[in-house]
Design a protein around this motif. Structure first.
Motif, PDB file in Angstrom:
ATOM      1  N   PRO A   1       0.931  -1.149  -0.051  1.00  0.00           N
ATOM      2  CA  PRO A   1       0.082   0.020  -0.064  1.00  0.00           C
ATOM      3  C   PRO A   1       0.866   1.427   0.007  1.00  0.00           C
ATOM      4  N   ILE A   2       0.375   2.281  -0.443  1.00  0.00           N
ATOM      5  CA  ILE A   2       0.996   3.689  -0.109  1.00  0.00           C
ATOM      6  C   ILE A   2       0.548   4.220   0.789  1.00  0.00           C
ATOM      7  N   SER A   3       1.173   5.492   1.004  1.00  0.00           N
ATOM      8  CA  SER A   3       0.926   6.422   2.084  1.00  0.00           C
ATOM      9  C   SER A   3       1.400   7.770   2.004  1.00  0.00           C
ATOM     10  N   PHE A   4       1.101   8.733   2.592  1.00  0.00           N
ATOM     11  CA  PHE A   4       1.541  10.188   2.687  1.00  0.00           C
ATOM     12  C   PHE A   4       1.753  10.566   4.036  1.00  0.00           C
ATOM     13  N   PRO A   5       2.873  10.427   4.747  1.00  0.00           N
ATOM     14  CA  PRO A   5       2.868  10.780   6.001  1.00  0.00           C
ATOM     15  C   PRO A   5       3.216  12.274   6.116  1.00  0.00           C
ATOM     16  N   GLU A   6       3.625  13.038   5.123  1.00  0.00           N
ATOM     17  CA  GLU A   6       3.747  14.220   5.349  1.00  0.00           C
ATOM     18  C   GLU A   6       3.359  14.869   3.759  1.00  0.00           C
ATOM     19  N   TRP A   7       2.842  16.107   3.880  1.00  0.00           N
ATOM     20  CA  TRP A   7       2.279  16.614   2.446  1.00  0.00           C
ATOM     21  C   TRP A   7       1.542  17.849   3.050  1.00  0.00           C
ATOM     22  N   GLY A   8       1.618  18.983   1.994  1.00  0.00           N
ATOM     23  CA  GLY A   8       1.038  20.120   2.259  1.00  0.00           C
ATOM     24  C   GLY A   8       1.451  21.379   1.247  1.00  0.00           C
TER      25      GLY A   8
ATOM     26  N   LEU B   1      -8.394   8.777  -5.737  1.00  0.00           N
ATOM     27  CA  LEU B   1      -8.163   7.948  -6.807  1.00  0.00           C
ATOM     28  C   LEU B   1      -7.406   6.502  -6.347  1.00  0.00           C
ATOM     29  N   HIS B   2      -6.180   6.687  -5.591  1.00  0.00           N
ATOM     30  CA  HIS B   2      -5.308   5.782  -5.508  1.00  0.00           C
ATOM     31  C   HIS B   2      -5.141   4.915  -3.972  1.00  0.00           C
ATOM     32  N   LYS B   3      -6.063   5.700  -3.055  1.00  0.00           N
ATOM     33  CA  LYS B   3      -6.755   4.882  -1.830  1.00  0.00           C
ATOM     34  C   LYS B   3      -5.203   4.753  -1.065  1.00  0.00           C
ATOM     35  N   PRO B   4      -4.640   5.625  -0.556  1.00  0.00           N
ATOM     36  CA  PRO B   4      -3.487   5.466   0.426  1.00  0.00           C
ATOM     37  C   PRO B   4      -3.826   4.967   1.786  1.00  0.00           C
ATOM     38  N   LEU B   5      -3.162   4.017   2.375  1.00  0.00           N
ATOM     39  CA  LEU B   5      -3.428   3.669   3.766  1.00  0.00           C
ATOM     40  C   LEU B   5      -3.917   4.634   4.536  1.00  0.00           C
ATOM     41  N   TYR B   6      -2.890   5.711   4.259  1.00  0.00           N
ATOM     42  CA  TYR B   6      -3.348   6.976   5.497  1.00  0.00           C
ATOM     43  C   TYR B   6      -2.619   8.056   4.622  1.00  0.00           C
ATOM     44  N   GLN B   7      -3.084   9.417   5.046  1.00  0.00           N
ATOM     45  CA  GLN B   7      -2.462  10.464   4.899  1.00  0.00           C
ATOM     46  C   GLN B   7      -2.689  11.568   6.008  1.00  0.00           C
ATOM     47  N   THR B   8      -1.572  12.154   6.276  1.00  0.00           N
ATOM     48  CA  THR B   8      -1.340  13.327   7.362  1.00  0.00           C
ATOM     49  C   THR B   8      -0.746  14.574   6.974  1.00  0.00           C
ATOM     50  N   ILE B   9      -1.657  15.547   6.816  1.00  0.00           N
ATOM     51  CA  ILE B   9      -1.083  16.712   6.315  1.00  0.00           C
ATOM     52  C   ILE B   9      -0.066  17.407   7.485  1.00  0.00           C
ATOM     53  N   THR B  10       0.733  17.911   6.874  1.00  0.00           N
ATOM     54  CA  THR B  10       1.521  18.805   7.919  1.00  0.00           C
ATOM     55  C   THR B  10       1.049  20.271   8.224  1.00  0.00           C
ATOM     56  N   ASP B  11       0.281  20.339   9.325  1.00  0.00           N
ATOM     57  CA  ASP B  11      -0.543  21.407   9.574  1.00  0.00           C
ATOM     58  C   ASP B  11       0.065  22.443  10.428  1.00  0.00           C
ATOM     59  N   TYR B  12       0.998  23.105   9.931  1.00  0.00           N
ATOM     60  CA  TYR B  12       1.598  24.313  10.472  1.00  0.00           C
ATOM     61  C   TYR B  12       2.129  25.237   9.302  1.00  0.00           C
ATOM     62  N   CYS B  13       2.348  26.365   9.453  1.00  0.00           N
ATOM     63  CA  CYS B  13       2.801  27.303   8.407  1.00  0.00           C
ATOM     64  C   CYS B  13       4.040  26.901   8.204  1.00  0.00           C
ATOM     65  N   PRO B  14       4.500  27.119   6.781  1.00  0.00           N
ATOM     66  CA  PRO B  14       3.651  27.561   5.661  1.00  0.00           C
ATOM     67  C   PRO B  14       2.929  26.335   5.090  1.00  0.00           C
ATOM     68  N   HIS B  15       2.815  25.172   5.605  1.00  0.00           N
ATOM     69  CA  HIS B  15       2.312  23.920   4.936  1.00  0.00           C
ATOM     70  C   HIS B  15       0.688  23.773   5.000  1.00  0.00           C
ATOM     71  N   GLY B  16       0.145  24.126   6.175  1.00  0.00           N
ATOM     72  CA  GLY B  16      -1.029  23.737   6.648  1.00  0.00           C
ATOM     73  C   GLY B  16      -2.172  24.455   6.235  1.00  0.00           C
ATOM     74  N   VAL B  17      -3.416  24.227   6.674  1.00  0.00           N
ATOM     75  CA  VAL B  17      -4.630  24.509   6.540  1.00  0.00           C
ATOM     76  C   VAL B  17      -5.549  25.070   7.528  1.00  0.00           C
ATOM     77  N   TRP B  18      -5.269  24.455   8.838  1.00  0.00           N
ATOM     78  CA  TRP B  18      -6.218  24.796  10.051  1.00  0.00           C
ATOM     79  C   TRP B  18      -5.263  25.801  11.092  1.00  0.00           C
ATOM     80  N   GLN B  19      -4.106  25.198  11.288  1.00  0.00           N
ATOM     81  CA  GLN B  19      -3.216  26.052  11.981  1.00  0.00           C
ATOM     82  C   GLN B  19      -2.442  27.200  11.429  1.00  0.00           C
TER      83      GLN B  19
END
Length: 397
Positions: free
Chosen positions: A273-280, A300-318
């Motif tokens: 399986p694929i995953s995305f431990p860091e992205w943003g 489309l590709h159904k990774p096992l998990y994905q975890t966005i890096t949520d701090y500036c400059p990468h994030g969307v909530w924090q």
């Protein structure tokens, strides 16, 4: 975290506890073990065709608390993946020193379908710009088994904490130049060392660990396929993928050498399986097109998990710097199946954060000394780990 800061934190806890015990008449109101259920957690079932969603929010207790707040911001969407990092400064921290992982372990044990992802450095002094020649020497020492015991100890602690099924993102972004655990100076030794680490950790009774091989997207300093250590010691093929050059568009991120499509194809060839431990987001700024296309890529590709890096400059909530991308992220991930009713969440833009911030220093609440009896909780588990539990004490006038 610097050694001096670690000892200060431990000293604060010991001093506070000593003063309280020695200077007042204490009544233990609640001796309940707040870390009950230390036995092994059940392996997290992974529903077919679904991607477990999470975010990196902070590596300590703050991150655990923010999981619920982010879920509320997403209309109750369940966040099944908690993500943290072991410090790479000293071996004792890479071993998972007592207390560091306690909060995340408790979060993981609270629900069977949760997943705990732990980025684990392969070498100490991991961000100190160690020379290629020294890296080469260290990798060869690791391949010879010199560091096995550190990783065996980490696996033992994860089992003891009741999180034996942790996903270990070992030696992440090894194809780059940032970390001491990089592959480029000696790919043959790097692969042999990875094998030693996995073998050492799998030798621990009770472990159910999975190992995620996660390069950064693109060629970087060395093609990441040259670092792949073998199917028998890899469970997941991840990728850290930020919106930055040399790829100027999302299509280029897909099709560049060793890009997103290569990850999908390579994983399929190896039955992983694929995953995305860091992205943003990153050097291309607030880019809603990237955000939309990345989330569609997950669909489309159904990774096992994905975890966005949520701090500036990468994030969307924090991070308040990316309002357009934040709106896309929130729209596409809000109210997913199993979502709980939403309640208002704090405005994350009002709380500035920094990349991988220092672990907060525990403090003892100031009591109301005018009352006949005042009570306070001492977070012993944060200071001393699982060997001491949180307690509430009361002082009578």
């Amino acid at each position: 975290m610097p050694a001096q800061r670690r000892f200060i934190n431990f000293g604060i806890g010991a001093t506070a506890f000593g003063v309280l015990v020695g200077g007042a008449v204490l009544v233990d109101h609640d001796g309940t073990d707040t870390q009950a259920g230390k036995g092994p957690a059940q392996s997290a079932p992974e529903p077919v065709g679904t991607t477990a969603i999470g975010a990196y929010l902070d590596y300590g207790p703050k991150g655990v608390r923010r999981m619920e707040e982010l879920s509320q911001w997403l209309g109750g969407t369940e966040l099944r993946v908690g993500h943290s990092y072991l410090p790479g400064d000293l071996w004792e921290n890479i071993e998972g020193r007592p207390g560091f992982l306690a909060s995340w372990a408790a979060w993981r044990r609270a629900a069977d379908d949760r997943m705990f992802v732990l980025n684990t450095p392969m070498l100490e002094r991991n961000e100190e710009r160690v020379s290629d020649s020294e890296v080469r020497s260290l990798l060869r020492a690791g391949a010879d088994g010199r560091f096995d015991e550190h990783f065996r100890k980490l696996a033992e602690r994860l089992v003891l904490l009741g999180v034996p099924d942790t996903v270990i993102v070992l030696g992440w972004e090894m194809n780059g130049t940032t970390y001491t655990h990089r592959c480029g100076p000696d790919p043959v030794a790097w692969k042999a060392y990875w094998n030693r680490i996995v073998t050492a950790m799998r030798s621990v009774p009770g472990q159910k660990l999975r190992f995620d091989f996660a390069p950064s997207r693109g060629r970087d300093a060395v093609p990441w396929t040259e670092c792949y250590p073998g199917d028998d010691v890899v469970d997941i093929i991840g990728m850290d993928s930020y919106d930055q050059p040399p790829a100027r568009t999302f299509d280029e991120q897909v099709n560049e050498p060793y890009g997103l499509q290569k990850q999908v194809d390579f994983a399929a060839e190896h039955g992983k399986p694929i995953s995305f431990p860091e992205w943003g987001l990153f050097r291309n700024g607030d880019n809603p097109e990237y955000m939309r296309r990345m989330l569609e890529w997950f669909d489309l590709h159904k990774p096992l998990y994905q975890t966005i890096t949520d701090y500036c400059p990468h994030g969307v909530w924090q991070c308040s710097e990316n309002p357009e991308s934040s709106a896309v992220f929130r729209e596409k991930l809000s109210g997913l199946p199993n979502a709980e009713p939403s309640v208002p969440a704090p405005d994350p833009s009002a709380t500035p954060t920094a990349p991988k911030p220092d672990k907060p220093t525990p403090t003892v609440p100031v009591p109301d000394t005018n009352a006949d009896e005042w009570c306070f909780s001492i977070p012993l588990s944060e200071w001393f780990g699982q060997w001491l539990t949180d307690r509430e004490f009361c002082v009578r006038r």
